[in-house]
Enzyme design. Structure first.
Site, PDB file in Angstrom:
ATOM      1  N   GLU A  87     -49.411  -4.118   0.385  1.00 49.90           N
ATOM      2  CA  GLU A  87     -49.039  -2.664  -0.004  1.00 49.90           C
ATOM      3  C   GLU A  87     -49.951  -2.126  -0.139  1.00 49.90           C
ATOM      4  O   GLU A  87     -50.615  -2.560  -0.863  1.00 49.90           O
ATOM      5  CB  GLU A  87     -47.925  -3.429  -0.880  1.00 49.90           C
ATOM      6  CG  GLU A  87     -47.845  -1.768  -1.237  1.00 49.90           C
ATOM      7  CD  GLU A  87     -47.204  -0.500  -0.974  1.00 49.90           C
ATOM      8  OE1 GLU A  87     -47.263   0.686  -0.725  1.00 49.90           O
ATOM      9  OE2 GLU A  87     -46.473  -1.110   0.649  1.00 49.90           O
TER      10      GLU A  87
ATOM     11  N   ARG B 252     -16.620  -3.511  -2.645  1.00 45.77           N
ATOM     12  CA  ARG B 252     -17.672  -3.189  -2.226  1.00 45.77           C
ATOM     13  C   ARG B 252     -18.840  -4.945  -2.665  1.00 45.77           C
ATOM     14  O   ARG B 252     -19.651  -4.972  -1.504  1.00 45.77           O
ATOM     15  CB  ARG B 252     -18.324  -1.953  -1.888  1.00 45.77           C
ATOM     16  CG  ARG B 252     -17.244  -1.096  -1.418  1.00 45.77           C
ATOM     17  CD  ARG B 252     -17.533   0.052  -1.483  1.00 45.77           C
ATOM     18  NE  ARG B 252     -17.457   1.082  -2.717  1.00 45.77           N
ATOM     19  CZ  ARG B 252     -18.053   2.096  -3.496  1.00 45.77           C
ATOM     20  NH1 ARG B 252     -18.189   2.877  -2.241  1.00 45.77           N
ATOM     21  NH2 ARG B 252     -17.083   2.496  -4.678  1.00 45.77           N
TER      22      ARG B 252
ATOM     23  N   ALA C 146     -54.312  -2.826   5.239  1.00 40.16           N
ATOM     24  CA  ALA C 146     -53.838  -3.855   5.528  1.00 40.16           C
ATOM     25  C   ALA C 146     -55.253  -3.486   6.522  1.00 40.16           C
ATOM     26  O   ALA C 146     -54.400  -2.647   7.599  1.00 40.16           O
ATOM     27  CB  ALA C 146     -52.726  -4.710   6.166  1.00 40.16           C
TER      28      ALA C 146
ATOM     29  N   HIS D  72       1.226  -1.317   0.089  1.00 38.12           N
ATOM     30  CA  HIS D  72      -0.252   0.100  -0.093  1.00 38.12           C
ATOM     31  C   HIS D  72       0.632   1.115   0.341  1.00 38.12           C
ATOM     32  O   HIS D  72       1.404   1.429   1.171  1.00 38.12           O
ATOM     33  CB  HIS D  72      -0.521  -0.413   1.577  1.00 38.12           C
ATOM     34  CG  HIS D  72      -1.949   0.711   0.691  1.00 38.12           C
ATOM     35  ND1 HIS D  72      -2.309   2.122   1.183  1.00 38.12           N
ATOM     36  CD2 HIS D  72      -3.497   0.710   0.951  1.00 38.12           C
ATOM     37  CE1 HIS D  72      -2.730   2.839   0.751  1.00 38.12           C
ATOM     38  NE2 HIS D  72      -4.107   1.700   0.781  1.00 38.12           N
TER      39      HIS D  72
ATOM     40  N   TYR E 138      -1.510   7.394   1.567  1.00 41.97           N
ATOM     41  CA  TYR E 138      -0.832   7.507   2.740  1.00 41.97           C
ATOM     42  C   TYR E 138       1.235   8.057   3.352  1.00 41.97           C
ATOM     43  O   TYR E 138       0.996   8.449   1.531  1.00 41.97           O
ATOM     44  CB  TYR E 138      -0.542   5.687   2.441  1.00 41.97           C
ATOM     45  CG  TYR E 138      -1.935   5.192   3.051  1.00 41.97           C
ATOM     46  CD1 TYR E 138      -1.768   3.764   3.830  1.00 41.97           C
ATOM     47  CD2 TYR E 138      -3.225   5.562   2.892  1.00 41.97           C
ATOM     48  CE1 TYR E 138      -3.253   4.014   4.711  1.00 41.97           C
ATOM     49  CE2 TYR E 138      -3.848   4.741   3.110  1.00 41.97           C
ATOM     50  CZ  TYR E 138      -4.126   3.497   3.976  1.00 41.97           C
ATOM     51  OH  TYR E 138      -5.185   3.043   4.385  1.00 41.97           O
TER      52      TYR E 138
ATOM     53  N   HIS F 249      -0.451   5.916  -2.904  1.00 42.34           N
ATOM     54  CA  HIS F 249      -1.774   5.251  -3.331  1.00 42.34           C
ATOM     55  C   HIS F 249      -2.520   6.103  -1.746  1.00 42.34           C
ATOM     56  O   HIS F 249      -2.220   5.770  -0.805  1.00 42.34           O
ATOM     57  CB  HIS F 249      -1.557   3.953  -3.092  1.00 42.34           C
ATOM     58  CG  HIS F 249      -3.816   3.941  -3.147  1.00 42.34           C
ATOM     59  ND1 HIS F 249      -4.700   2.950  -1.934  1.00 42.34           N
ATOM     60  CD2 HIS F 249      -4.715   3.805  -3.987  1.00 42.34           C
ATOM     61  CE1 HIS F 249      -5.928   3.160  -2.665  1.00 42.34           C
ATOM     62  NE2 HIS F 249      -6.257   3.179  -3.871  1.00 42.34           N
TER      63      HIS F 249
END
Length: 678
Positions: A442, A343, A487, A177, A183, A180
């Site tokens: 619904e 992700r 409902a 790392h 850092y 990038h």
């Protein structure tokens, strides 16, 4: 029949290691073998193996420093040659490879432990930078000290020893790392964060000396055939300290420029780097390295494909690259060698297999919200509110795969769900998968609830995909759905359990002039029920209000945000990558913002007059339209009616916004946890 996405699923070599396909599960915080306490993370095996079964080619975990305040990473050899090696063997048996990510530290991006409570020893160890006086990202009033030559040499040595320990554990290679995201090693390479006058500062070669020494030390210690991949930001996208650039913005680069980047990449290759795992950005422009929903899809591809022209080693591109059709096309064209995705593997560990099998409609999409995977939020003060890493807003089982693995229900029940929003659909999905009989009521004619409005802006394409995914799951699972059905308590008799997922409704204000047709609720605007004029005042500077302002600008309108608090976006849990980008959007588009401004009402006329009180003075804003975005309140009427009818309280379950207004992550997780237990 030709294989789908044949280029994406073709093998590729990094050094002497062959990957089964062109997909890297790139690093995320909380995904290393070691937890924040430095001990082996027992959850990690299940997390890894779920993604290995999902078809990933290479796994790279979140960064682990080769040295911290507690000592050196290579001193943990007992962990690496014990439980780590066991998991690596399983990963290999599943067909995937694993590179351990090593780092030198955060430098000016240091987040944990800041403030007056930091002891002097810790401060001296953590508050480092290439040179003296460099400001901290999160608390710029704090300044860092420059590393000494001896400390640099010690870190270089620690990289070699740590990499050798990884090799002994059967790990296939390491990723540094390095250059990038701003850092420590990246700070050394950038002239505006490196004012040194020794051999580690000045020229490009000198500024890259630290990282090239690291690469050479690893090769010397582990052998030339041990792969070293570099996490690489092609362009820093910085306008200055704590100032980032937006896509398409004309600006002067404060960090690493696209013009300088080819020479930088060639230095890394010459030192022995075997591949570049590339994107853009720094902690000053977080939204490039951690692109939120407001960033375009495959946002880093132009710069990454450009840098590939200047090196002979494989180049992988990260940053919303999970579209298999796009990835396959650009790999086939030779524009990049593979993709880095993180992700999406949280949202759906099986997404690669589903793509390969032609089941794209079954891929649960990452919506780039950062609510679960990157919960570093800046609210009022730039200090972490907690790091809920490696979880997922749309997939509650991420990093808890064993704990929440679905099993058939011991007792099959007949269960009613009232409300067809995200919470209601998630409940119906889990209950049906567990074998219960489900009927979902619904009252409107469509599924999705308030999330339909939330997904309306043009930049929310993944939100709309999530809605499509849920609707497809309802159809695929054969859930009994009663649309246009309100409902009533009588309808709910005979059910073993009732889940109330009726969501929330807009908060009402009792102020003059709000009955004018030109005063619009946020949902009315987002659903397109009412149109605005050119000039629009938005009451409320929370996330919804600011997103609406952005949507208005994209449609040629002129919004003004009015917020009663002393700052906008005061939303607990809102990731800094998201909020910082929205603030830059406000700057770039010159959106007017009034804070500490109390809305007093509207005066009708040919033009609307919005009255606000700010710092004890009354101000009037002329406008064509007003949008109210002042929050939501739970809709509990169904639950209250059931209680009044004497329906057993222990069989009535109120979830999501109907219980307490939250966000998508809280809604989905509540539904999952409840239905896991029923």
């Amino acid at each position: 029949m030709a294989e789908r996405y044949s280029s994406l699923f073709s093998p590729v070599r990094i050094g002497n290691v062959e990957l089964r396909n062109r997909v890297i599960l790139t690093a995320m915080g909380g995904t290393s073998f070691l937890g924040h306490d430095g001990k082996f993370n027992p959850h990690i095996r299940d997390y890894y193996m779920e993604r290995v079964r999902g078809g990933v080619g290479l796994i790279v975990p979140g960064v682990t420093g080769v040295k911290d305040v507690n000592g050196y990473l290579y001193e943990k050899e007992d962990i690496f040659l014990g439980p780590v090696k066991e998991v690596i063997d399983e990963i290999h048996a599943g067909g995937a490879k694993y590179f351990f990510q090593l780092g030198a530290g955060f430098g000016r991006a240091q987040l944990i432990g800041l403030g007056p409570g930091m002891d002097e020893k810790t401060r001296n160890a953590l508050m480092v930078a290439p040179s003296d006086g460099i400001p901290n990202v999160w608390m710029p009033e704090l300044k860092h000290r420059g590393l000494t030559r001896e400390e640099i040499h010690d870190i270089v040595d620690a990289f070699g020893k740590s990499a050798l320990m990884c090799k002994k554990a059967g790990i296939d290679g390491v990723e540094i790392h390095a250059i990038h995201e701003g850092y420590l090693l990246d700070q050394f390479t950038i002239s505006n964060t490196n004012e040194r006058t020794d051999e580690y500062g000045g020229s490009l070669e000198n500024r890259f000396r630290f990282i090239t020494e690291v690469i050479r030390e690893i090769k010397k210690t582990c052998g030339e055939d041990f792969p070293v991949m570099i996490r690489y930001s092609v362009s820093s996208k910085m306008r200055g300290f704590n100032k980032g650039a937006l896509p398409g913005e004309d600006y002067s680069e404060f960090g690493r420029s696209l013009e300088e980047s080819p020479a930088a990449a060639r230095l890394l290759e010459a030192a022995g780097a075997d591949a570049l795992d590339a994107d853009n950005g720094s902690y000053d422009s977080w939204w490039w390295a951690h692109p939120p929903v407001y960033m375009p899809l495959h946002c880093n591809f132009p710069e990454v494909s450009y840098i590939k022209k200047f090196v002979n080693i494989p180049v992988f591109c990260a940053g919303r690259m999970e579209d298999p059709e796009f990835a396959d096309k650009v790999i086939a064209a030779g524009e990049i060698d593979g993709i880095g995705v993180a992700r999406q593997f949280l949202a759906d560990p099986e997404w690669l297999n589903k793509a390969r099998e032609g089941r794209e409609e079954d891929i649960r999409p990452c919506i780039a919200c950062h609510n679960g995977c990157f919960g570093i939020s800046l609210v009022r003060t730039p200090v972490s509110r907690g790091m809920s890493m490696a979880h997922c807003a749309v997939n509650p089982t991420a990093m808890e795969e064993t704990e929440w693995d679905l099993v058939p229900a011991k007792e099959k029940k007949r269960i009613a769900i009232v409300g067809g929003g995200i919470g209601g659909m998630e409940a119906a999905r889990i209950l049906t998968l567990r074998g219960h009989e489900v009927i979902l009521f619904e009252r409107s004619g469509e599924l999705g609830g308030a999330f339909i409005a939330a997904a309306a802006p043009s930049f929310k394409e993944k939100d709309r995909m999530l809605l499509d995914w849920y609707r497809h799951q309802m159809e695929k699972l054969g859930v009994d759905i009663r649309l246009n059905t309100e409902a009533r308590p009588d309808d709910l008799k005979g059910f073993d359990e009732v889940i109330v997922a009726t969501g929330s409704s807009p908060r009402k204000l009792n102020l003059p002039g709000l009955d004018d047709d030109r005063v619009i609720e946020a949902i009315e605007y987002l659903r397109g029920y009412k149109q605005t004029g050119t000039d629009v005042v938005i009451i409320g500077g929370g996330l919804t209000g600011v997103e609406i302002a952005y949507d208005l600008v994209l449609n040629g309108k002129r919004p003004v945000i009015v917020e009663m608090q002393d700052d906008i976006l005061q939303v607990p849990g809102l990731c800094a990558a998201n909020s910082n980008m929205l603030r830059e959007i406000i700057r770039y588009h010159k959106i007017s913002v009034l804070t500490s401004a109390v809305f007093k009402g509207v005066e009708a006329g040919d033009a609307l007059k919005v009255h606000v009180e700010q710092n004890g003075e009354t101000k009037t804003i002329g406008t064509d339209s007003v949008i109210l975005s002042v929050g939501y309140v739970p809709v509990r009427s169904v639950a209250e009616k059931l209680e009044a009818e004497g329906y057993p309280a222990e069989k009535t379950h109120v979830i999501g916004d109907a219980r307490e207004v939250g966000n998508l992550m809280s809604v989905i997780r509540e539904a999952y946890e409840l239905c896991y237990e029923l």
